[in-house]
Design a protein around this motif. Structure first.
Motif, PDB file in Angstrom:
ATOM      1  N   ALA A  18      57.901 -19.776  16.475  1.00 15.00           N
ATOM      2  CA  ALA A  18      57.300 -18.763  17.356  1.00 15.00           C
ATOM      3  C   ALA A  18      56.619 -17.684  16.522  1.00 15.00           C
ATOM      4  O   ALA A  18      55.518 -17.222  16.857  1.00 15.00           O
ATOM      5  CB  ALA A  18      58.371 -18.151  18.254  1.00 15.00           C
ATOM      6  N   LEU A  19      57.246 -17.291  15.424  1.00 13.05           N
ATOM      7  CA  LEU A  19      56.663 -16.263  14.560  1.00 13.05           C
ATOM      8  C   LEU A  19      55.390 -16.766  13.883  1.00 13.05           C
ATOM      9  O   LEU A  19      54.385 -16.046  13.778  1.00 13.05           O
ATOM     10  CB  LEU A  19      57.695 -15.840  13.510  1.00 13.05           C
ATOM     11  CG  LEU A  19      57.284 -14.719  12.558  1.00 13.05           C
ATOM     12  CD1 LEU A  19      56.945 -13.447  13.321  1.00 13.05           C
ATOM     13  CD2 LEU A  19      58.395 -14.451  11.551  1.00 13.05           C
ATOM     14  N   PHE A  25      47.690 -17.191  15.613  1.00 14.62           N
ATOM     15  CA  PHE A  25      46.770 -16.961  16.731  1.00 14.62           C
ATOM     16  C   PHE A  25      46.379 -15.498  16.886  1.00 14.62           C
ATOM     17  O   PHE A  25      45.389 -15.194  17.552  1.00 14.62           O
ATOM     18  CB  PHE A  25      47.358 -17.521  18.027  1.00 14.62           C
ATOM     19  CG  PHE A  25      47.262 -19.017  18.106  1.00 14.62           C
ATOM     20  CD1 PHE A  25      46.051 -19.633  18.386  1.00 14.62           C
ATOM     21  CD2 PHE A  25      48.373 -19.807  17.866  1.00 14.62           C
ATOM     22  CE1 PHE A  25      45.950 -21.014  18.444  1.00 14.62           C
ATOM     23  CE2 PHE A  25      48.286 -21.189  17.917  1.00 14.62           C
ATOM     24  CZ  PHE A  25      47.068 -21.798  18.213  1.00 14.62           C
ATOM     25  N   ALA A  26      47.117 -14.601  16.280  1.00 14.39           N
ATOM     26  CA  ALA A  26      46.728 -13.186  16.315  1.00 14.39           C
ATOM     27  C   ALA A  26      45.401 -12.971  15.599  1.00 14.39           C
ATOM     28  O   ALA A  26      44.681 -12.005  15.874  1.00 14.39           O
ATOM     29  CB  ALA A  26      47.812 -12.324  15.678  1.00 14.39           C
ATOM     30  N   MET A  27      45.059 -13.882  14.669  1.00 18.69           N
ATOM     31  CA  MET A  27      43.830 -13.740  13.894  1.00 18.69           C
ATOM     32  C   MET A  27      42.866 -14.894  14.163  1.00 18.69           C
ATOM     33  O   MET A  27      41.978 -15.157  13.356  1.00 18.69           O
ATOM     34  CB  MET A  27      44.167 -13.666  12.398  1.00 18.69           C
ATOM     35  CG  MET A  27      45.134 -12.553  12.034  1.00 18.69           C
ATOM     36  SD  MET A  27      45.535 -12.496  10.270  1.00 18.69           S
ATOM     37  CE  MET A  27      44.008 -11.885   9.597  1.00 18.69           C
ATOM     38  N   ILE A  28      43.031 -15.548  15.310  1.00 23.06           N
ATOM     39  CA  ILE A  28      42.255 -16.757  15.565  1.00 23.06           C
ATOM     40  C   ILE A  28      40.758 -16.464  15.664  1.00 23.06           C
ATOM     41  O   ILE A  28      39.923 -17.302  15.295  1.00 23.06           O
ATOM     42  CB  ILE A  28      42.754 -17.461  16.858  1.00 23.06           C
ATOM     43  CG1 ILE A  28      42.197 -18.878  16.951  1.00 23.06           C
ATOM     44  CG2 ILE A  28      42.434 -16.646  18.077  1.00 23.06           C
ATOM     45  CD1 ILE A  28      42.679 -19.821  15.883  1.00 23.06           C
ATOM     46  N   SER A  41      45.955 -17.105   7.505  1.00 22.79           N
ATOM     47  CA  SER A  41      46.318 -16.138   8.551  1.00 22.79           C
ATOM     48  C   SER A  41      47.813 -16.126   8.829  1.00 22.79           C
ATOM     49  O   SER A  41      48.423 -15.049   8.939  1.00 22.79           O
ATOM     50  CB  SER A  41      45.566 -16.464   9.840  1.00 22.79           C
ATOM     51  OG  SER A  41      44.173 -16.395   9.670  1.00 22.79           O
ATOM     52  N   ALA A  42      48.408 -17.306   8.977  1.00 26.62           N
ATOM     53  CA  ALA A  42      49.832 -17.376   9.326  1.00 26.62           C
ATOM     54  C   ALA A  42      50.692 -16.763   8.230  1.00 26.62           C
ATOM     55  O   ALA A  42      51.599 -15.967   8.510  1.00 26.62           O
ATOM     56  CB  ALA A  42      50.239 -18.824   9.579  1.00 26.62           C
ATOM     57  N   ALA A  43      50.416 -17.120   6.993  1.00 24.33           N
ATOM     58  CA  ALA A  43      51.202 -16.578   5.879  1.00 24.33           C
ATOM     59  C   ALA A  43      51.054 -15.067   5.784  1.00 24.33           C
ATOM     60  O   ALA A  43      52.022 -14.344   5.523  1.00 24.33           O
ATOM     61  CB  ALA A  43      50.775 -17.242   4.569  1.00 24.33           C
ATOM     62  N   GLY A 160      48.954  -9.245  19.166  1.00 26.15           N
ATOM     63  CA  GLY A 160      47.703  -8.516  19.242  1.00 26.15           C
ATOM     64  C   GLY A 160      46.680  -9.288  20.053  1.00 26.15           C
ATOM     65  O   GLY A 160      46.999 -10.242  20.754  1.00 26.15           O
ATOM     66  N   GLY A 161      45.431  -8.859  19.943  1.00 20.42           N
ATOM     67  CA  GLY A 161      44.346  -9.542  20.641  1.00 20.42           C
ATOM     68  C   GLY A 161      44.093  -8.962  22.017  1.00 20.42           C
ATOM     69  O   GLY A 161      44.689  -7.963  22.418  1.00 20.42           O
TER      70      GLY A 161
END
Length: 565
Positions: A18-19, A25-28, A41-43, A160-161
């Motif tokens: 989930a994290l 996807f916060a930076m998609i 992005s995920a890291a 975010g987003g």
């Protein structure tokens, strides 16, 4: 609701996937891509969230939990989670990177083959609460609301987003607000409405509003089904009669197991100091340069102090002694401190010279009185300056600070000659800037034969950051003093001319010293890769050509531009 003050040790368990999904996807819309084309992005998002957990929540115990294989829910319902979209390839390839981040922070990973993370978390948090801890589930998954009870809380990290969700601390005080039911009825609620994301059917025709009404009237799904003839709403009654089995199955699917055979190893989960060497390696590969500086540098207690000799030059005699050393050695590192990042608008405030590793000198030319009280030692005799200093220095008094004479003063001629004599090798980091700053001050520096920034570029052309701070940390294992540390940040930042001369000495001398040490590190590597000739005969001569071009600028047709509006 903010996190209340802890009254007992807290165990934070992160819902791993989930994290990772949240971070990715916060930076998609604007993904973070490395120079090698890797989506990081995920890291990056996970690292930032971990930093927040460490700084804001200060957990005593911390772990991250992942799914491991298919669970028994797939046996109960083969189509369980079948409608979920396949994990994006870029996200899937990010998972090993994120695991490296957890490894570097020494956050233990917990998984149990054949079980989902939810069930492992459910078992561990109840064990933790039974042992006198407060367990905190870190996830935005609504299923976890069923576990909330005294000493079991949930931290929803938000997202975010455009559809932003604020971070929220959920306890027994506010657990009913999201779904409209108490934690003990979350499984009943989800069993009735189903969950399209997990392909859990629920009862067709019963939505959130009806589910809440039924639970308020009858309680559990079992009791609702037992009294379904009493339900006045025909549609809901008929739906329950037709789909009773689906309701019970759905409740079973959403119920988190809390009795797995998994040990709560508090010693393994105890928060530990990060493995800084591992983080440095990972963050350099990911090109997280600010993270390298923050987490990759050795902790002060880990790194033995190495003596340096950084001196503030207070007299012309001291300047001449430095010049004599330069004449003997034939080379030195130089760095300028100025009033602007724009070399063509920058006035010289001071300069630093390093003539051997860890030996450097700061020469102030235009410091003003504003700064720390440490400057009192440099005041004139009338304002407290020692008599011997007044005799030694023909200081260019600027607002009460004893600066050295201007570089064009006759007393400074030996230094000026060394700067302008091409036979003495000058080493710098971004030498073009220093060339232009000196030229603006009327000094035509020659002999700039080694630029550490250019050497770094030749050795690692794919690297994004060739700044001194990043290079020092990677190659010298040294965390440098930042400009903000000596001059402040934002609206509180002061001009470098107002920085205390003692602070300026430490900062500027370190710059020159690090530059010299980087040059000594890069030189043999350039030779080893047979890049030395390219560096010496093409790249370095080009620095002065580019400086000349920048100095000359371009000529424009003013009339034509005026006419074009």
């Amino acid at each position: 609701m903010p996190a209340p003050e802890a009254t007992r040790p807290r165990l934070y368990l992160l819902d791993g996937y989930a994290l990772i999904y949240r971070a990715f996807f916060a930076m998609i819309s604007r993904p973070l891509i490395s120079s090698r084309g890797e989506n990081t992005s995920a890291a990056f998002g996970v690292t930032r969230f971990l930093r927040k957990v460490f700084e804001q929540y200060k957990p005593e115990y911390l772990g991250v939990v992942f799914d491991a294989g298919s669970s028994m829910r797939h046996e109960l319902l083969p189509s369980y989670k079948a409608t979920r979209e396949k994990m994006p390839t870029e996200l899937e390839s990010s998972i090993p990177r994120v695991q490296q981040v957890f490894e570097g922070f020494r956050v233990p990973v917990v998984r149990l083959e054949g079980y989902e993370a939810d069930d492992v978390i459910g078992t561990l948090v109840l064990k933790a609460a039974a042992q006198g801890l407060e367990a905190v589930i870190v996830s935005g998954d609504k299923d976890f609301y069923q576990l909330i009870r005294p000493n079991v809380c949930l931290l929803n990290p938000g997202r975010g987003g455009p559809a932003a969700v604020e971070e929220e601390w959920v306890s027994t005080d506010n657990a009913h607000e999201r779904l409209g039911v108490a934690p003990e009825h979350v499984t009943d609620y989800l069993g009735l409405i189903g969950d399209t994301s997990d392909n859990i059917p629920g009862v067709p025709g019963i939505g959130p509003k009806t589910a809440i009404q039924l639970i308020e009237q009858f309680g559990s799904i079992e009791n609702i089904l037992e009294h379904r003839e009493e339900i006045k709403a025909k549609r809901a009654r008929e739906a329950l009669e037709a789909h009773a089995a689906a309701a019970l199955l759905s409740k079973r699917l959403v119920t988190i197991h809390t009795d797995l055979d998994v040990a709560l190893d508090l010693e393994a989960l105890r928060l530990k100091e990060p493995d800084r060497e591992r983080l440095k390696e990972v963050f350099l590969e990911l090109e997280f340069n600010s993270m390298v500086r923050e987490f990759g540098a050795p902790a002060p207690e880990e790194k033995p102090a190495i003596a340096v000799d950084y001196q503030l030059v207070k007299s012309v005699d001291e300047v001449n002694a430095i010049v004599e050393r330069i004449r003997q050695l034939g080379r030195f590192a130089v760095d300028t401190e100025t009033t602007s990042k724009d070399a063509l608008r920058a006035d010289l405030v001071g300069m630093s010279i390093a003539i051997s590793p860890r030996e450097a000198y700061y020469l102030p030319f235009a410091h003003t009185v504003k700064g720390s009280d440490d400057q009192a030692d440099l005041l004139s005799e009338e304002e407290g300056k020692p008599v011997e200093l007044a005799e030694e220095v023909e200081a260019a008094e600027q607002g009460g600070v004893a600066n050295l004479p201007d570089l064009h003063d006759s007393a400074m001629k030996p230094l000026l000659e060394v700067l302008e004599e091409p036979g003495f090798e000058k080493i710098g980091q971004n030498l073009k800037y220093d060339l232009l700053v000196f030229r603006r001050a009327g000094v035509h520096m020659q002999g700039g034969t080694f630029d550490t920034m250019i050497a770094s570029y030749l050795l690692e052309p794919g690297r994004r950051d060739h700044g001194m701070d990043s290079l020092a940390l990677q190659h010298l294992d040294h965390k440098t003093i930042t400009y903000e540390e000596v001059a402040g940040k934002g609206k509180n930042q002061i001009p470098f001319a107002q920085v205390s001369v003692d602070a300026a000495r430490e900062y500027a001398c370190e710059d020159a010293d690090i530059t010299l040490r980087l040059a000594e590190y890069f030189e043999p590597r350039l030779q080893e890769l047979k890049l030395d000739e390219l560096f010496r005969t093409i790249e370095m001569p080009l620095v002065e050509v580019l400086a000349d071009m920048e100095w000359a600028g371009i000529r424009i047709d003013e009339a034509m531009f005026a006419e074009s509006g």
